[in-house]
Motif scaffolding. Structure first.
Motif, PDB file in Angstrom:
ATOM      1  N   ASN A  32       0.799  -1.223   0.000  1.00 30.35           N
ATOM      2  CA  ASN A  32       0.000   0.000   0.000  1.00 30.35           C
ATOM      3  C   ASN A  32       0.832   1.274   0.000  1.00 30.35           C
ATOM      4  O   ASN A  32       0.293   2.371  -0.129  1.00 30.35           O
ATOM      5  CB  ASN A  32      -0.937   0.019   1.209  1.00 30.35           C
ATOM      6  CG  ASN A  32      -2.154  -0.836   0.994  1.00 30.35           C
ATOM      7  OD1 ASN A  32      -3.033  -0.477   0.204  1.00 30.35           O
ATOM      8  ND2 ASN A  32      -2.209  -1.977   1.653  1.00 30.35           N
ATOM      9  N   MET A  33       2.136   1.098   0.157  1.00 34.37           N
ATOM     10  CA  MET A  33       2.999   2.281   0.188  1.00 34.37           C
ATOM     11  C   MET A  33       4.382   1.849  -0.266  1.00 34.37           C
ATOM     12  O   MET A  33       4.836   0.738   0.034  1.00 34.37           O
ATOM     13  CB  MET A  33       3.058   2.848   1.615  1.00 34.37           C
ATOM     14  CG  MET A  33       3.941   4.061   1.788  1.00 34.37           C
ATOM     15  SD  MET A  33       3.833   4.756   3.454  1.00 34.37           S
ATOM     16  CE  MET A  33       4.767   3.556   4.398  1.00 34.37           C
ATOM     17  N   SER A  50       8.252   8.989  -0.912  1.00 39.61           N
ATOM     18  CA  SER A  50       7.323   7.867  -0.798  1.00 39.61           C
ATOM     19  C   SER A  50       6.053   8.166  -1.576  1.00 39.61           C
ATOM     20  O   SER A  50       5.749   9.327  -1.897  1.00 39.61           O
ATOM     21  CB  SER A  50       6.974   7.584   0.663  1.00 39.61           C
ATOM     22  OG  SER A  50       6.178   8.623   1.199  1.00 39.61           O
ATOM     23  N   TRP A  52       1.833   6.725  -1.895  1.00 39.58           N
ATOM     24  CA  TRP A  52       0.774   5.876  -1.369  1.00 39.58           C
ATOM     25  C   TRP A  52      -0.046   5.323  -2.513  1.00 39.58           C
ATOM     26  O   TRP A  52      -0.385   6.046  -3.454  1.00 39.58           O
ATOM     27  CB  TRP A  52      -0.132   6.691  -0.452  1.00 39.58           C
ATOM     28  CG  TRP A  52       0.499   7.028   0.864  1.00 39.58           C
ATOM     29  CD1 TRP A  52       1.808   6.933   1.203  1.00 39.58           C
ATOM     30  CD2 TRP A  52      -0.175   7.529   2.022  1.00 39.58           C
ATOM     31  NE1 TRP A  52       1.996   7.341   2.493  1.00 39.58           N
ATOM     32  CE2 TRP A  52       0.786   7.715   3.032  1.00 39.58           C
ATOM     33  CE3 TRP A  52      -1.500   7.848   2.299  1.00 39.58           C
ATOM     34  CZ2 TRP A  52       0.473   8.182   4.294  1.00 39.58           C
ATOM     35  CZ3 TRP A  52      -1.811   8.319   3.557  1.00 39.58           C
ATOM     36  CH2 TRP A  52      -0.837   8.486   4.546  1.00 39.58           C
ATOM     37  N   PHE A 102      -0.309   1.887   5.011  1.00 38.38           N
ATOM     38  CA  PHE A 102       0.009   3.301   5.001  1.00 38.38           C
ATOM     39  C   PHE A 102       0.548   3.676   6.375  1.00 38.38           C
ATOM     40  O   PHE A 102       0.153   3.097   7.380  1.00 38.38           O
ATOM     41  CB  PHE A 102      -1.238   4.148   4.756  1.00 38.38           C
ATOM     42  CG  PHE A 102      -1.946   3.848   3.482  1.00 38.38           C
ATOM     43  CD1 PHE A 102      -3.233   3.358   3.491  1.00 38.38           C
ATOM     44  CD2 PHE A 102      -1.336   4.058   2.266  1.00 38.38           C
ATOM     45  CE1 PHE A 102      -3.897   3.083   2.310  1.00 38.38           C
ATOM     46  CE2 PHE A 102      -1.989   3.787   1.081  1.00 38.38           C
ATOM     47  CZ  PHE A 102      -3.273   3.294   1.104  1.00 38.38           C
ATOM     48  N   TYR A 106       6.004   7.697   7.245  1.00 45.08           N
ATOM     49  CA  TYR A 106       6.546   7.197   5.974  1.00 45.08           C
ATOM     50  C   TYR A 106       8.038   7.477   5.828  1.00 45.08           C
ATOM     51  O   TYR A 106       8.715   6.887   5.013  1.00 45.08           O
ATOM     52  CB  TYR A 106       5.797   7.835   4.795  1.00 45.08           C
ATOM     53  CG  TYR A 106       5.760   9.338   4.867  1.00 45.08           C
ATOM     54  CD1 TYR A 106       4.651   9.985   5.393  1.00 45.08           C
ATOM     55  CD2 TYR A 106       6.835  10.110   4.436  1.00 45.08           C
ATOM     56  CE1 TYR A 106       4.612  11.369   5.490  1.00 45.08           C
ATOM     57  CE2 TYR A 106       6.803  11.480   4.538  1.00 45.08           C
ATOM     58  CZ  TYR A 106       5.696  12.107   5.059  1.00 45.08           C
ATOM     59  OH  TYR A 106       5.664  13.473   5.158  1.00 45.08           O
ATOM     60  N   TYR A 112       8.581   0.244   6.747  1.00 48.73           N
ATOM     61  CA  TYR A 112       8.558  -0.550   5.529  1.00 48.73           C
ATOM     62  C   TYR A 112       8.891  -2.008   5.820  1.00 48.73           C
ATOM     63  O   TYR A 112       9.734  -2.303   6.661  1.00 48.73           O
ATOM     64  CB  TYR A 112       9.517   0.032   4.497  1.00 48.73           C
ATOM     65  CG  TYR A 112       9.112   1.427   4.083  1.00 48.73           C
ATOM     66  CD1 TYR A 112       9.435   2.528   4.875  1.00 48.73           C
ATOM     67  CD2 TYR A 112       8.381   1.655   2.921  1.00 48.73           C
ATOM     68  CE1 TYR A 112       9.035   3.810   4.526  1.00 48.73           C
ATOM     69  CE2 TYR A 112       7.989   2.936   2.562  1.00 48.73           C
ATOM     70  CZ  TYR A 112       8.313   3.998   3.369  1.00 48.73           C
ATOM     71  OH  TYR A 112       7.915   5.261   3.022  1.00 48.73           O
TER      72      TYR A 112
END
Length: 125
Positions: A32-33, A50, A52, A102, A106, A112
């Motif tokens: 999702n990201m 980043s 989304w 998400f 980020y 991650y």
């Protein structure tokens, strides 16, 4: 999810490069990201940009804002980092990363779940 980064190389200051990060694997639809980070010897991994999924919302480090652009091609499961007006300070190993969720954090590497192998970008003065 496996991530394969490519596109690094040697470029003169003021030049451009485009990095690619291809995602594969059975769970690639869970992403999702995605983001790009960079790292130089002796320093921590640094957030670059980043994006989304769905909203295509993007975020950038102040140091690259206006010069770098992150984008994605959903059909190819690939994320790109277009880097323009490169500076010697941009020299680093660039890593792509992907996350299942998400996150407002980020810019933290720990947000991650998956990482590519890194690709070296060298900008000469």
């Amino acid at each position: 999810v496996q991530l394969q980064a490519s596109g690094g190389g040697l470029v003169q200051a003021g030049g451009s490069l485009r990095l690619s990060c291809a995602a594969s694997g059975r769970t690639v639809s869970s992403v999702n990201m995605a983001g790009w980070f960079r790292q130089t010897p002796g320093k921590e991994r640094e957030f670059v940009a980043s994006i989304w999924w769905g909203s295509y919302r993007t975020y950038y480090a102040d140091s690259v804002k206006g010069r770098f652009t992150i984008s994605r091609d959903s059909a190819k499961n690939t994320v790109y980092l277009q880097m323009n007006s490169l500076k010697p300070d941009d020299t680093a190993v660039y890593y792509c990363a992907a996350a299942r969720y998400f996150s407002s954090n980020y810019y933290y590497a720990r947000s991650y779940d998956y990482w590519g192998q890194g690709t070296l970008v060298t900008v000469s003065s």
